[in-house]
Design an enzyme around this catalytic site. Sequence first.
Site, PDB file in Angstrom:
ATOM      1  N   SER A 153      53.945  44.204  44.405  1.00 24.01           N
ATOM      2  CA  SER A 153      53.771  44.730  45.757  1.00 24.01           C
ATOM      3  C   SER A 153      55.026  44.540  46.601  1.00 24.01           C
ATOM      4  O   SER A 153      55.822  43.629  46.377  1.00 24.01           O
ATOM      5  CB  SER A 153      52.590  44.041  46.439  1.00 24.01           C
ATOM      6  OG  SER A 153      51.407  44.208  45.695  1.00 24.01           O
TER       7      SER A 153
HETATM    8  N1  SAH Z   1      49.925  41.246  43.319  1.00 24.50           N
HETATM    9  C1  SAH Z   1      50.502  41.929  42.197  1.00 24.50           C
HETATM   10  C2  SAH Z   1      50.110  43.387  42.299  1.00 24.50           C
HETATM   11  C3  SAH Z   1      50.002  44.022  40.998  1.00 24.50           C
HETATM   12  S1  SAH Z   1      49.445  45.729  41.068  1.00 24.50           S
HETATM   13  C4  SAH Z   1      52.016  41.789  42.244  1.00 24.50           C
HETATM   14  O1  SAH Z   1      52.547  41.783  43.338  1.00 24.50           O
HETATM   15  O2  SAH Z   1      52.652  41.706  41.190  1.00 24.50           O
HETATM   16  C5  SAH Z   1      47.700  45.521  40.834  1.00 24.50           C
HETATM   17  C6  SAH Z   1      47.248  44.807  39.608  1.00 24.50           C
HETATM   18  O3  SAH Z   1      45.825  44.919  39.553  1.00 24.50           O
HETATM   19  C7  SAH Z   1      47.772  45.380  38.286  1.00 24.50           C
HETATM   20  O4  SAH Z   1      48.396  44.377  37.561  1.00 24.50           O
HETATM   21  C8  SAH Z   1      46.505  45.889  37.594  1.00 24.50           C
HETATM   22  O5  SAH Z   1      46.551  45.758  36.188  1.00 24.50           O
HETATM   23  C9  SAH Z   1      45.444  45.004  38.205  1.00 24.50           C
HETATM   24  N2  SAH Z   1      44.077  45.524  38.132  1.00 24.50           N
HETATM   25  C10 SAH Z   1      43.648  46.798  38.256  1.00 24.50           C
HETATM   26  N3  SAH Z   1      42.323  46.862  38.109  1.00 24.50           N
HETATM   27  C11 SAH Z   1      41.870  45.593  37.894  1.00 24.50           C
HETATM   28  C12 SAH Z   1      40.587  44.998  37.660  1.00 24.50           C
HETATM   29  N4  SAH Z   1      39.462  45.724  37.626  1.00 24.50           N
HETATM   30  N5  SAH Z   1      40.533  43.658  37.478  1.00 24.50           N
HETATM   31  C13 SAH Z   1      41.651  42.893  37.507  1.00 24.50           C
HETATM   32  N6  SAH Z   1      42.896  43.399  37.715  1.00 24.50           N
HETATM   33  C14 SAH Z   1      43.006  44.729  37.908  1.00 24.50           C
END
Ligand code: SAH
Length: 217
Positions: A52
């Site tokens: 993010s």
């Molecule tokens: N806070 C993280 C954001 C990653 S993007 C950072 O800054 O690195 C969002 C993440 O949510 C991705 O890694 C994706 O794989 C995960 N995601 C999507 N659907 C999900 C679910 N149902 N349960 C757990 N994680 C999920």
Amino acid sequence: MQRWPPDWPDITDERVLNAIARVPRAEFVPPDLREHAFSDYPLPIGYGQTISQPYIVALMTQLLRLKPDDRVLEVGTGSGYQTAILAELAREVYSVEAIRSLAEAARRRLRRLGYTNVHIRHGDGALGWPEHAPYDAIIVTAAPEELPPALIDQLAEGGRMVIPLGPEYAEQMLYLVEKRGGRVLPRPVAPVRFVPLVSPAVGASAGEDMDADDVET
Ligand code: SAH
């Protein structure tokens, strides 16, 4: 970007700014993108996912009003960057990630950086992590269309949840959801754009099994 953290007019919580100053963001970014680590936009981390944007991390963290004794649930570990910020500010952080490789990479990275109060599980975060509920704060970093009922259940009385809600790949709204007197009070905060919260079926078709298994740190 010259200053780190940058001068965001609406981020005034010193604890949040100090946590951002302390966590080495470059460690969470793919090696070929390190020169962009301190730019204020999201970056790809593989598997179609992103780390993010720093401002959004700061805003969501500030909205959680974390206290040192709080226990936090994060949905969407991704790179583990937001997880590290939470770990600086709260007692224990439980984080659920749908993509096994990302969960394992984040676990290794956070362990290497010395975080001992982080617990990562591979699974469907829409179901929360009931074994450690209730949580004083819940942060969701991928967008469902509606509030997942399990997350409301797992939010403590007086707890805060920050979550983007809305359709896939379109503009969504970031909400602060508070539980007071057993009532759920949602407040829209800002328009945002997040990757979708995938359902288990989508994860499975992408070649990932969604069995909930702990890859504990
Ligand atoms: N806070 C993280 C954001 C990653 S993007 C950072 O800054 O690195 C969002 C993440 O949510 C991705 O890694 C994706 O794989 C995960 N995601 C999507 N659907 C999900 C679910 N149902 N349960 C757990 N994680 C999920």
